[in-house]
Every structure is written in C-alpha cells, then in structure tokens.
Write a protein that holds these residues in place. Sequence first.
Motif, short mmCIF file in Angstrom:
data_model
loop_
_atom_site.label_atom_id
_atom_site.label_comp_id
_atom_site.label_asym_id
_atom_site.label_seq_id
_atom_site.Cartn_x
_atom_site.Cartn_y
_atom_site.Cartn_z
N LEU B 89 0.80 -0.73 -0.46
CA LEU B 89 0.01 0.03 -0.72
C LEU B 89 1.11 1.74 -0.19
CD1 LEU B 89 -2.95 -1.04 3.03
CD2 LEU B 89 -2.58 -1.82 -0.01
N ALA B 90 0.63 1.87 -0.63
CA ALA B 90 1.08 3.15 -0.40
C ALA B 90 1.10 4.05 0.37
CB ALA B 90 0.09 4.51 -1.84
N PRO B 91 1.74 5.17 0.79
CA PRO B 91 2.02 5.95 2.45
C PRO B 91 0.26 6.79 1.98
CG PRO B 91 3.81 6.42 1.22
CD PRO B 91 3.02 5.58 0.05
N CYS B 92 -0.36 6.74 3.53
CA CYS B 92 -1.36 7.13 3.42
C CYS B 92 -1.13 8.62 3.41
CB CYS B 92 -1.43 7.50 4.89
SG CYS B 92 -0.21 8.46 6.26
N SER B 93 -1.81 9.13 2.28
CA SER B 93 -1.84 11.08 1.93
C SER B 93 -2.70 11.59 2.04
CB SER B 93 -1.88 10.87 0.35
OG SER B 93 -2.63 10.21 -0.53
N PRO B 94 -3.10 12.63 1.54
CA PRO B 94 -4.43 14.24 2.44
C PRO B 94 -5.55 12.39 1.33
CG PRO B 94 -2.60 15.07 1.46
CD PRO B 94 -2.36 13.87 1.03
N GLU B 95 -5.14 12.43 0.44
CA GLU B 95 -7.05 11.54 -0.26
C GLU B 95 -7.20 10.38 0.37
OE1 GLU B 95 -3.95 12.94 -2.00
OE2 GLU B 95 -4.22 14.04 -3.32
N THR B 96 -6.15 9.97 1.01
CA THR B 96 -6.80 8.89 2.08
C THR B 96 -8.27 8.63 3.02
OG1 THR B 96 -4.45 7.92 1.22
CG2 THR B 96 -5.71 6.64 3.22
N PHE B 97 -7.77 10.24 3.38
CA PHE B 97 -8.34 10.45 4.58
C PHE B 97 -10.30 11.32 4.11
CE2 PHE B 97 -3.56 10.18 6.07
CZ PHE B 97 -4.56 9.45 7.21
N GLN B 98 -9.10 11.52 2.66
CA GLN B 98 -10.63 12.02 1.99
C GLN B 98 -11.61 11.26 1.59
OE1 GLN B 98 -8.80 14.92 -0.67
NE2 GLN B 98 -8.51 16.08 0.93
N ILE B 99 -10.96 9.95 0.68
CA ILE B 99 -11.68 9.11 -0.21
C ILE B 99 -11.92 8.03 1.36
CG2 ILE B 99 -11.28 7.50 -1.49
CD1 ILE B 99 -9.40 9.48 -3.03
N TYR B 101 -12.05 7.64 5.13
CA TYR B 101 -11.27 7.74 5.54
C TYR B 101 -12.64 9.10 5.65
CZ TYR B 101 -7.98 5.68 7.62
OH TYR B 101 -6.82 4.96 8.56
N ASN B 102 -13.21 9.25 4.65
CA ASN B 102 -14.51 10.03 4.51
C ASN B 102 -13.83 11.92 5.21
OD1 ASN B 102 -16.85 11.38 2.88
ND2 ASN B 102 -18.62 10.20 4.48
N ASN B 103 -12.95 11.48 5.25
CA ASN B 103 -12.94 12.95 6.08
C ASN B 103 -12.47 14.25 5.35
OD1 ASN B 103 -11.96 14.85 8.16
ND2 ASN B 103 -10.24 13.45 9.07
N PRO B 104 -13.45 14.59 5.24
CA PRO B 104 -12.28 16.31 4.75
C PRO B 104 -11.42 17.34 4.96
CG PRO B 104 -15.40 16.61 4.93
CD PRO B 104 -14.26 15.42 5.48
N ASP B 105 -11.12 17.22 5.92
CA ASP B 105 -10.46 18.22 6.65
C ASP B 105 -9.45 17.82 6.67
OD1 ASP B 105 -12.67 19.70 8.05
OD2 ASP B 105 -12.95 18.05 9.82
N TYR B 106 -8.47 18.97 6.95
CA TYR B 106 -6.84 18.71 6.99
C TYR B 106 -6.30 17.39 8.00
CZ TYR B 106 -2.20 18.99 7.37
OH TYR B 106 -0.31 18.78 8.19
N HIS B 107 -6.05 16.38 7.54
CA HIS B 107 -4.98 15.50 8.40
C HIS B 107 -3.96 15.24 7.81
CE1 HIS B 107 -4.82 11.80 10.61
NE2 HIS B 107 -6.34 11.39 10.39
#
Lengths: 193, 193
Positions: B89-99, B101-107
């Motif tokens: 698996l690729a490193p978690c990225s901002p899109e990982t959390f958006q897509i 984790y359904n989290n639109p905020d900065y992570h």
Amino acid sequence: MTKVIEKQTGAAFRIKKGQRLKVTDPEGQQVSDMVLFNAEDKREKISSGKTLDFEESILISSGNFLWSNRSRKMMEILEDTNGRNDFLLAPCSPETFQIMYNNPDYHPSCFENLYTNLRQFDIEPDDVPTAFNIFMNVQFDKNGKLSVDPPLSKAGDFVLFEAKMDLIVALTACSAEDSNNGSFKPIHYEVTD
Amino acid sequence: MTKVIEKQTGAAFRIKKGQRLKVTDPEGQQVSDMVLFNAEDKREKISSGKTLDFEESILISSGNFLWSNRSRKMMEILEDTNGRNDFLLAPCSPETFQIMYNNPDYHPSCFENLYTNLRQFDIEPDDVPTAFNIFMNVQFDKNGKLSVDPPLSKAGDFVLFEAKMDLIVALTACSAEDSNNGSFKPIHYEVTD
C-alpha cells in the motif's frame, strides 16, 4: 481498428478521456504489461500502491479503477472476460533474466519494450512504474509466497478499459517465459470512442 | 544515538553503504513508512514491484532484500523481531483521508511527512514511491481482499537493516488511524557503523 503488438514487442499511444481501450489475448496464455501516464503531465502515472489501497484488493478486475500516484482515477475496468491480472510485479527487465532465469545473454523484456516505445513521449526508463499486468497469473499463498503461473486466458479473452483522463498508454506482448507458459505470442488492442 | 520521530511526523537523512539502521516501535502498534533513494542518483529508488518479484513474496522480513527500480539491492533486513511489514500500500496521503476515511478536513499523512522531509534533498512529492511500511499489518485473503489491521508489534520490537549502497532514507511515525489502532505514537531509529 484492431492493432497488433507482435510477440516480444510493445506499443505506446495517446487516448482521450472517455475513450475505451480493449486489450485482447488472441491466442490465449499471453500477458500484456500496461503503464499509464497523464497526457497533460507525465509525472502523474499509474500506481500499484494507490490502486491496491483504494480498491482494497490485490486482485484488480471488472468494476475496479486504476489509480495514479496523485490519487486520481486513470481508468475504469468495464469488462474482463478472463478475470485474472497482476499488479504486484514489476515488468520483466534485463535483470529479471540475469537474476531469476540465470541467463546472462540478451533477452527482450517488457521493461525495454515499454521505455523504447515511451521515448517518443520523453518518458525515460527510470519513469516506468510497476505495470498493470493484464492476463498475468501470479498466485499467492497465505504466507505471501508468490508464483508466476501460466495465464488462465483463452484465445479471445479481453479486458475493456475506459479512460478517466487523457492518457499516454504503453502496452507489451510479454517477453518472459514464466509469464506466458514459454510461448511468445502477440497481443491485440483497439481504441474506440 | 537513538533519534525520536514524534507522532504524526517524519525524518530524512543519509546513511552510507554498510551502515545499519534500526527502526524501533517504542510503545507498540505503530507503523513507520520508509522510502529509499540512491544518494548518488535520486532517480534510483525503492521499488515494491522489483522487491516482490526478486524475493518472490508479498511478505518481506528477515533475510530479504529491498530492491530498487534499477534492480539493485538497496538494503538487507538483518533482523525483524516482529516479522510483519507491508509493501503493498502507498503511504497514506490527504486523499486517503478524504476518500477512504470520508474526512474532508486537513489530516497529517505519511505522504506529506515524507515529501516535506525529502525536500532538503530536492526530492519532490511526485518522486515518492510506494513505501516499505515497517510494522504495518495488512492482511489478505485467498481472493486478494485486503484489510489494514492493528500492528502486531509490541513495545521494543525493531527491524534492523543494512545499507547496500549510500542512501537517502525517509521515515515516518504513521498518521493513519487504521494503521496504528487509532493511537498515534512515536518511532525511534538509530544509525550505527
């Protein structure tokens, strides 16, 4: 119009967003390594790591998307009459034959056939990522042990993709004995609107 | 001397051929994403596709090598007290959390923590490959279905690597809830001759 990739060779071409690409194994038991680049910015390219992460599967087939290193969808798999593809293993390269096949002599490889065809788009060997290996039959056991087995594809099996962005596509007719049961064969492809 | 990567951060540094890198999970159940670049030519970098191919395994641990996109050995794993790592698996990225984790905020993300630390070596975000995810517990079933489970590592577990060429190394203390059982913790590392 169907185009032919002769055995142990490759091809590269552009397709537009929304166009469809059909990759066919005309004789059966042949593999085609495919890499993708965003036609507008070639630093965006197909990513195994992002695809396996977002699709939550090692095995990628109908209904799955192929994702880029920038976490965007590059292609959707609309149909897959064979159903077995590989997205774990890098394209066979000169070193594959030296190290794994213990063959010190020149041997054609998917890696060479990808980068020589991609040169027209100013894409260099180091830019070639792990390919989506259409029809490639890589089996794994519960301990993660991998084996490259003869493809399950039969004559006429195909995978149909739809482009989700403008793309540069490179395809091969695989050159590695283990991947195609020791017989080198052509691959056919067709781009339609 | 042991160095500390604080929770949800990263580090990047050079090591010489023959030096050893020990990456420790000091509290247990924490993941560290690692990427490698040839210090003399940064276009050569760690490759999941080449490593899984040459090592013939999804699971990479003691006795395995980490290979580059140019089919050369970058590191050997000398010891691995936990024994479970991920290289799919690729490193978690901002899109990982958006897509995912359904989290639109900065992570915070491993991807950001890798590329911000690699900037000092003129390595850009698009250059970051799929990482070797130390202690990451990605389970797969016979159909290839993937799940990210809590790490099996206990406090004090470590992986010891030996560099096979001069390297630029980047490491993180992972920022993704699924990867570390929802608790963000530090990672320790030590370089020795």
